[in-house]
Scaffold this motif. Structure first.
Motif, PDB file in Angstrom:
ATOM      1  N   ASP A  67       4.399  -1.688 -20.693  1.00 15.43           N
ATOM      2  CA  ASP A  67       3.247  -0.816 -20.897  1.00 15.43           C
ATOM      3  C   ASP A  67       2.433  -0.708 -19.610  1.00 15.43           C
ATOM      4  O   ASP A  67       2.598  -1.497 -18.685  1.00 15.43           O
ATOM      5  CB  ASP A  67       2.363  -1.370 -22.017  1.00 15.43           C
ATOM      6  CG  ASP A  67       1.904  -2.802 -21.727  1.00 15.43           C
ATOM      7  OD1 ASP A  67       1.039  -2.986 -20.836  1.00 15.43           O
ATOM      8  OD2 ASP A  67       2.419  -3.741 -22.356  1.00 15.43           O
ATOM      9  N   HIS A  68       1.538   0.288 -19.550  1.00 14.65           N
ATOM     10  CA  HIS A  68       0.559   0.412 -18.465  1.00 14.65           C
ATOM     11  C   HIS A  68       1.196   0.231 -17.082  1.00 14.65           C
ATOM     12  O   HIS A  68       0.953  -0.759 -16.382  1.00 14.65           O
ATOM     13  CB  HIS A  68      -0.563  -0.622 -18.624  1.00 14.65           C
ATOM     14  CG  HIS A  68      -1.310  -0.523 -19.923  1.00 14.65           C
ATOM     15  ND1 HIS A  68      -0.888  -1.164 -21.069  1.00 14.65           N
ATOM     16  CD2 HIS A  68      -2.455   0.126 -20.256  1.00 14.65           C
ATOM     17  CE1 HIS A  68      -1.743  -0.911 -22.048  1.00 14.65           C
ATOM     18  NE2 HIS A  68      -2.699  -0.122 -21.584  1.00 14.65           N
ATOM     19  N   PRO A  69       1.998   1.188 -16.616  1.00 12.76           N
ATOM     20  CA  PRO A  69       2.665   1.036 -15.321  1.00 12.76           C
ATOM     21  C   PRO A  69       1.707   0.976 -14.132  1.00 12.76           C
ATOM     22  O   PRO A  69       2.115   0.585 -13.033  1.00 12.76           O
ATOM     23  CB  PRO A  69       3.565   2.279 -15.234  1.00 12.76           C
ATOM     24  CG  PRO A  69       2.938   3.264 -16.169  1.00 12.76           C
ATOM     25  CD  PRO A  69       2.358   2.453 -17.281  1.00 12.76           C
ATOM     26  N   HIS A  70       0.434   1.322 -14.341  1.00  8.10           N
ATOM     27  CA  HIS A  70      -0.561   1.250 -13.257  1.00  8.10           C
ATOM     28  C   HIS A  70      -1.115  -0.154 -13.076  1.00  8.10           C
ATOM     29  O   HIS A  70      -1.849  -0.402 -12.116  1.00  8.10           O
ATOM     30  CB  HIS A  70      -1.716   2.213 -13.543  1.00  8.10           C
ATOM     31  CG  HIS A  70      -2.297   2.036 -14.913  1.00  8.10           C
ATOM     32  ND1 HIS A  70      -1.737   2.613 -16.031  1.00  8.10           N
ATOM     33  CD2 HIS A  70      -3.369   1.332 -15.356  1.00  8.10           C
ATOM     34  CE1 HIS A  70      -2.450   2.282 -17.098  1.00  8.10           C
ATOM     35  NE2 HIS A  70      -3.438   1.496 -16.716  1.00  8.10           N
ATOM     36  N   GLN A  71      -0.776  -1.086 -13.973  1.00 10.59           N
ATOM     37  CA  GLN A  71      -1.292  -2.453 -13.893  1.00 10.59           C
ATOM     38  C   GLN A  71      -0.266  -3.335 -13.181  1.00 10.59           C
ATOM     39  O   GLN A  71       0.700  -3.800 -13.778  1.00 10.59           O
ATOM     40  CB  GLN A  71      -1.599  -2.985 -15.293  1.00 10.59           C
ATOM     41  CG  GLN A  71      -2.710  -2.215 -15.985  1.00 10.59           C
ATOM     42  CD  GLN A  71      -3.011  -2.726 -17.375  1.00 10.59           C
ATOM     43  OE1 GLN A  71      -2.442  -3.727 -17.835  1.00 10.59           O
ATOM     44  NE2 GLN A  71      -3.901  -2.051 -18.087  1.00 10.59           N
ATOM     45  N   MET A  72      -0.526  -3.585 -11.881  1.00  7.38           N
ATOM     46  CA  MET A  72       0.426  -4.299 -11.030  1.00  7.38           C
ATOM     47  C   MET A  72      -0.317  -5.309 -10.165  1.00  7.38           C
ATOM     48  O   MET A  72      -1.261  -4.951  -9.452  1.00  7.38           O
ATOM     49  CB  MET A  72       1.168  -3.319 -10.122  1.00  7.38           C
ATOM     50  CG  MET A  72       1.993  -2.272 -10.852  1.00  7.38           C
ATOM     51  SD  MET A  72       2.646  -0.990  -9.735  1.00  7.38           S
ATOM     52  CE  MET A  72       1.176   0.029  -9.503  1.00  7.38           C
ATOM     53  N   GLY A  73       0.102  -6.570 -10.231  1.00  6.01           N
ATOM     54  CA  GLY A  73      -0.454  -7.584  -9.347  1.00  6.01           C
ATOM     55  C   GLY A  73      -1.950  -7.747  -9.509  1.00  6.01           C
ATOM     56  O   GLY A  73      -2.486  -7.828 -10.625  1.00  6.01           O
ATOM     57  N   LEU A  74      -2.669  -7.792  -8.382  1.00  2.81           N
ATOM     58  CA  LEU A  74      -4.126  -7.875  -8.339  1.00  2.81           C
ATOM     59  C   LEU A  74      -4.639  -6.644  -7.620  1.00  2.81           C
ATOM     60  O   LEU A  74      -4.145  -6.294  -6.541  1.00  2.81           O
ATOM     61  CB  LEU A  74      -4.562  -9.150  -7.621  1.00  2.81           C
ATOM     62  CG  LEU A  74      -6.067  -9.424  -7.489  1.00  2.81           C
ATOM     63  CD1 LEU A  74      -6.327 -10.928  -7.395  1.00  2.81           C
ATOM     64  CD2 LEU A  74      -6.699  -8.733  -6.274  1.00  2.81           C
ATOM     65  N   TYR A  86       0.810  -1.216   0.000  1.00  2.66           N
ATOM     66  CA  TYR A  86       0.000   0.000   0.000  1.00  2.66           C
ATOM     67  C   TYR A  86       0.849   1.273   0.000  1.00  2.66           C
ATOM     68  O   TYR A  86       0.423   2.319   0.511  1.00  2.66           O
ATOM     69  CB  TYR A  86      -0.980  -0.005   1.175  1.00  2.66           C
ATOM     70  CG  TYR A  86      -0.365  -0.226   2.550  1.00  2.66           C
ATOM     71  CD1 TYR A  86       0.049   0.843   3.337  1.00  2.66           C
ATOM     72  CD2 TYR A  86      -0.244  -1.515   3.075  1.00  2.66           C
ATOM     73  CE1 TYR A  86       0.583   0.643   4.600  1.00  2.66           C
ATOM     74  CE2 TYR A  86       0.284  -1.724   4.343  1.00  2.66           C
ATOM     75  CZ  TYR A  86       0.700  -0.640   5.097  1.00  2.66           C
ATOM     76  OH  TYR A  86       1.229  -0.840   6.343  1.00  2.66           O
ATOM     77  N   ALA A  87       2.027   1.229  -0.606  1.00  2.00           N
ATOM     78  CA  ALA A  87       2.852   2.430  -0.730  1.00  2.00           C
ATOM     79  C   ALA A  87       2.094   3.508  -1.497  1.00  2.00           C
ATOM     80  O   ALA A  87       1.355   3.219  -2.442  1.00  2.00           O
ATOM     81  CB  ALA A  87       4.161   2.103  -1.439  1.00  2.00           C
ATOM     82  N   ASP A  88       2.272   4.759  -1.108  1.00  2.00           N
ATOM     83  CA  ASP A  88       1.588   5.865  -1.782  1.00  2.00           C
ATOM     84  C   ASP A  88       1.894   5.893  -3.276  1.00  2.00           C
ATOM     85  O   ASP A  88       1.053   6.304  -4.079  1.00  2.00           O
ATOM     86  CB  ASP A  88       1.998   7.190  -1.153  1.00  2.00           C
ATOM     87  CG  ASP A  88       1.466   7.352   0.273  1.00  2.00           C
ATOM     88  OD1 ASP A  88       0.522   6.628   0.636  1.00  2.00           O
ATOM     89  OD2 ASP A  88       2.003   8.200   1.015  1.00  2.00           O
ATOM     90  N   SER A  89       3.086   5.446  -3.654  1.00  2.00           N
ATOM     91  CA  SER A  89       3.492   5.487  -5.061  1.00  2.00           C
ATOM     92  C   SER A  89       2.667   4.551  -5.937  1.00  2.00           C
ATOM     93  O   SER A  89       2.633   4.705  -7.158  1.00  2.00           O
ATOM     94  CB  SER A  89       4.972   5.119  -5.192  1.00  2.00           C
ATOM     95  OG  SER A  89       5.220   3.837  -4.638  1.00  2.00           O
ATOM     96  N   LEU A  90       1.986   3.584  -5.339  1.00  2.00           N
ATOM     97  CA  LEU A  90       1.182   2.641  -6.113  1.00  2.00           C
ATOM     98  C   LEU A  90      -0.162   3.224  -6.523  1.00  2.00           C
ATOM     99  O   LEU A  90      -0.804   2.717  -7.442  1.00  2.00           O
ATOM    100  CB  LEU A  90       0.944   1.365  -5.305  1.00  2.00           C
ATOM    101  CG  LEU A  90       2.184   0.595  -4.865  1.00  2.00           C
ATOM    102  CD1 LEU A  90       1.790  -0.565  -3.956  1.00  2.00           C
ATOM    103  CD2 LEU A  90       2.959   0.088  -6.064  1.00  2.00           C
TER     104      LEU A  90
END
Length: 354
Positions: A94-101, A59-63
Motif C-alpha cells: 500500500d501507499h507507494p509514496h511511503q518510503m524510508g524516512l 533523490y531520484a525524480d521518480s521518488l
C-alpha cells in the motif's frame, strides 16, 4: 492498472539506484566508523558505517521527494519497509509514496506534496507538488559521526518554486550501538505559502513489517520475489510493534495525540528494537501530534491540528514571502533491548538542549 503502475514504479526506482557512476568518498578509508560516498549518476549519497552502506540519501525524480533509505539497526536488521524500492517477502504493497524516512506535507498552497508518486494518473498530477534535490552543500565524516547538508526546492506541478529547503542530516553511533539521526530542516518561502491543517505530514518513517502493530484489515502483500500477491488477506505473523508516547499513551491510542516523543517497540529477527522520534521545543506546534498507524506509518505532524483535535484547535500555519522557519527532529534506533519511558524522556531532554 494498479499492479502495472506499481511494477513500473519498482523498476524505475531500482534502475535509478543501481546506475553505475564515479563516486567521491569522504571520511574513513579503513572501514571503521562513518564515511560518505557521493554517487551523483545514481542520484544518491551513501552513508557507510564500518565500510557497509548504512543508508542512502536518495533523490531520484521518480521518488517525488528526497528520502533516507533504508534504515537499519547496527546489526543490519531493517527498520524500514523495503517496498517499492527493494521489496522483501510479506511486505504490504500500500501507499507507494511511503518510503524510508522523509519530510513533506499534505497541503501547501492547496498542493499535496505527501501523496505524490509515479503511480498517479496523468489527469491527477496537477494536484501534486514535488520536492527536488538541488545540490549537496557539504559532507563530513569521522569515526562516530557523519554530516550531510543538502539544498532542495518545493515545486508546483508547473515547476513554480514555493519553498527553498536547506536540510542537515547528522548521523551518530553511540558506544552502546544506538544510531541517532538528527534532522534540521530550514524552509524559506519564495512566495506567500499556506500550510493548511492536514493529517499527512511532516517527518515520517514507513517501518518494516515486523514493527507494525497487529492489524486485522485484509490487504495485499509481496511474495518471495517482491511481487504483489493477487489475493488480499490478514497476516500478522511476525508482527510485533507497539507504540508508546511521552504522555503515557499506548498502542492505537497514540494516534492523534500530542507528545514530546513517540516510540515504537518490536522484535526483528529475534532482535529487540526501539525506534523513537523526538520533537524539539523550538518547532512550530510543539509538542507534535502523532500519526502512528498500526499498518506501519510513524510520523510527527505538528501542523495538522484541526484534524487531530477534531476542530478544537486550528493552526493554518503561514509563511509570507521571504520568511523562514526551522524544524528539528531526532530519530533514535536502539537494538538489543526495549527502551522504557524514562530513557526516552532522557533522550528528549538531551535533544531539547541541542
Amino acid at each position: 492498472m494498479k499492479n502495472i503502475l506499481n511494477i513500473l514504479l519498482i523498476l524505475c526506482v531500482i534502475l535509478n539506484s543501481c546506475a553505475p557512476s564515479k563516486s567521491l568518498q569522504i571520511g574513513n578509508t579503513k572501514a571503521e566508523g562513518f564515511s560518505i560516498i557521493e554517487v551523483p549518476a545514481s542520484q544518491r549519497v551513501d552513508i557507510l558505517l564500518d565500510g557497509k552502506r548504512y543508508t542512502s540519501y536518495m533523490y531520484a525524480d521518480s521518488l517525488k521527494k528526497p528520502i533516507l533509505f533504508p534504515l537499519t539497526t547496527t546489526n543490519g536488521n531493517f527498520v524500514t519497509r523495503g517496498w517499492p524500492i527493494e521489496p522483501r517477502a510479506n511486505e504490504r504493497t500500500d501507499h507507494p509514496h511511503q518510503m524510508g524516512l522523509w519530510f513533506n506535507y499534505g497541503d501547501v498552497n492547496g498542493l499535496d506534496f505527501w501523496n505524490n508518486s509515479t503511480s498517479r494518473l496523468p489527469n491527477e498530477r496537477m494536484k501534486y507538488g514535488a520536492i527536488v534535490h538541488q545540490k549537496v552543500d557539504s559532507i563530513a565524516a569521522s569515526n562516530n559521526s557523519a554530516l550531510l547538508r543538502v539544498s532542495k526546492l518545493w515545486l508546483s506541478p508547473t515547476s513554480e518554486p514555493l519553498l527553498s529547503e536547506e536540510c542537515t542530516y547528522k548521523f551518530q553511533v553511540s558506544k552502546e550501538g544506538q544510531i541517532m539521526i538528527s534532522i534540521r530542516v530550514s524552509l524559506n518561502a519564495l512566495r506567500d505559502v499556506n500550510f493548511d491543517d492536514n493529517k499527512e505530514g511532516l517527518l515520517a518513517i514507513r517501518v518494516a513489517r515486523e514493527l507494525e502493530q497487529p492489524y486485522m484489515q485484509k490487504t495485499t502483500f509481496t511474495d518471495a520475489y517482491g511481487i504483489e500477491d493477487s489475493v488480499a488477506r490478514v497476516d500478522n505473523q511476525g508482527v510485533t510493534g507497539v507504540y508508546y508516547s511521552s504522555e503515557g499513551k499506548v498502542g492505537d491510542d497514540v494516534f492523534g495525540t500530542r507528545g514530546r516523543w513517540a516510540m515504537l517497540n518490536g522484535v526483528i529477527h529475534k532482535e529487540e528494537v526501539s525506534l523513537i522520534i523526538l520533537d524539539h521545543p523550538q518547532n512550530v506546534g510543539y509538542p507534535s501530534y502523532w500519526f502512528a498507524r498500526g499498518y506501519g506509518l510513524f510520523a510527527a505532524n505538528p501542523l495538522g491540528q484541526r484534524v487531530f483535535s477534531k476542530g478544537q484547535e486550528v493552526l493554518k500555519y503561514k509563511l509570507a514571502k521571504g520568511e523562514s522557519t526551522v524544524f528539528k527532529y531526532q530519530v533514535v534506533i536502539h537494538s538489543g533491548s526495549h527502551l522504557d519511558s524514562q530513557t526516552a524522556d532522557q533522550f528528549s531532554r538531551d535533544f531539547a538542549n541541542q
